[in-house]
Motif scaffolding. Structure first.
Motif, PDB file in Angstrom:
ATOM      1  N   ARG A   1       1.912   6.338  -6.730  1.00 56.72           N
ATOM      2  CA  ARG A   1       0.484   7.008  -7.596  1.00 56.72           C
ATOM      3  C   ARG A   1      -0.010   8.533  -7.892  1.00 56.72           C
ATOM      4  O   ARG A   1      -0.433   9.363  -7.989  1.00 56.72           O
TER       5      ARG A   1
ATOM      6  N   THR B   1     -10.746  12.391 -11.204  1.00 55.97           N
ATOM      7  CA  THR B   1     -11.403  11.377 -10.247  1.00 55.97           C
ATOM      8  C   THR B   1     -12.812  11.706 -10.351  1.00 55.97           C
ATOM      9  O   THR B   1     -13.657  12.868 -10.114  1.00 55.97           O
TER      10      THR B   1
ATOM     11  N   ASP C   1      -5.885   0.142  -3.820  1.00 59.10           N
ATOM     12  CA  ASP C   1      -5.767  -1.269  -2.265  1.00 59.10           C
ATOM     13  C   ASP C   1      -6.948  -1.861  -3.433  1.00 59.10           C
ATOM     14  O   ASP C   1      -6.926  -3.022  -2.641  1.00 59.10           O
TER      15      ASP C   1
ATOM     16  N   TYR D   1     -12.984   6.070  -3.616  1.00 64.97           N
ATOM     17  CA  TYR D   1     -11.764   5.077  -4.140  1.00 64.97           C
ATOM     18  C   TYR D   1     -10.731   4.992  -4.771  1.00 64.97           C
ATOM     19  O   TYR D   1      -9.997   6.112  -5.381  1.00 64.97           O
ATOM     20  N   ASP D   2     -10.104   3.712  -4.814  1.00 65.57           N
ATOM     21  CA  ASP D   2      -8.506   3.964  -4.566  1.00 65.57           C
ATOM     22  C   ASP D   2      -8.293   2.242  -5.118  1.00 65.57           C
ATOM     23  O   ASP D   2      -8.411   1.372  -4.432  1.00 65.57           O
TER      24      ASP D   2
ATOM     25  N   LYS E   1       0.675  -0.876  -0.073  1.00 69.82           N
ATOM     26  CA  LYS E   1       0.160   0.317   0.160  1.00 69.82           C
ATOM     27  C   LYS E   1       1.024   1.281  -0.167  1.00 69.82           C
ATOM     28  O   LYS E   1       0.492   1.983  -0.558  1.00 69.82           O
TER      29      LYS E   1
ATOM     30  N   LYS F   1       1.668   3.925  -2.622  1.00 65.90           N
ATOM     31  CA  LYS F   1       0.497   5.539  -2.511  1.00 65.90           C
ATOM     32  C   LYS F   1       1.833   6.052  -3.119  1.00 65.90           C
ATOM     33  O   LYS F   1       0.857   7.134  -3.785  1.00 65.90           O
TER      34      LYS F   1
END
Length: 87
Positions: free
Chosen positions: A14, A25, A34, A30-31, A7, A11
């Motif tokens: 990203r 977005t 993940d 929402y990810d 994660k 991150k």
């Protein structure tokens, strides 16, 4: 835990990618990373600590779990342990 390392690594990736692009977005909570991490951790084994097994709907159930892990909220139609069918 391996999931926490994934994660954090994703991150950072990203965050750097978002700085380089103008990707809209659509749902800010929402990810997808993940969701991908969840899929990676549970694609071979059930997450029985949180979810029931559905012998005839494993694929649908698994995708729902991934979406939930990515932060997609449940609602009055889509929620844990509901036997929803699309007609």
């Amino acid at each position: 835990m391996e999931a926490d390392k994934l994660k954090e690594s994703n991150k950072k990736y990203r965050d750097n990618k978002m700085k380089e692009s103008n990707i809209p977005t659509y749902y800010s909570g929402y990810d997808g990373i993940d969701a991908k991490n969840y899929a990676y951790l549970y694609y071979e084994d059930y997450n029985t600590a949180e979810y029931s097994k559905y012998p005839n709907a494993d694929c649908t159930n698994f995708v729902s779990q991934c979406l939930k892990a990515g932060g997609l909220p449940t609602d009055g139609t889509w929620y844990k342990d509901r036997n929803a069918k699309v007609t």
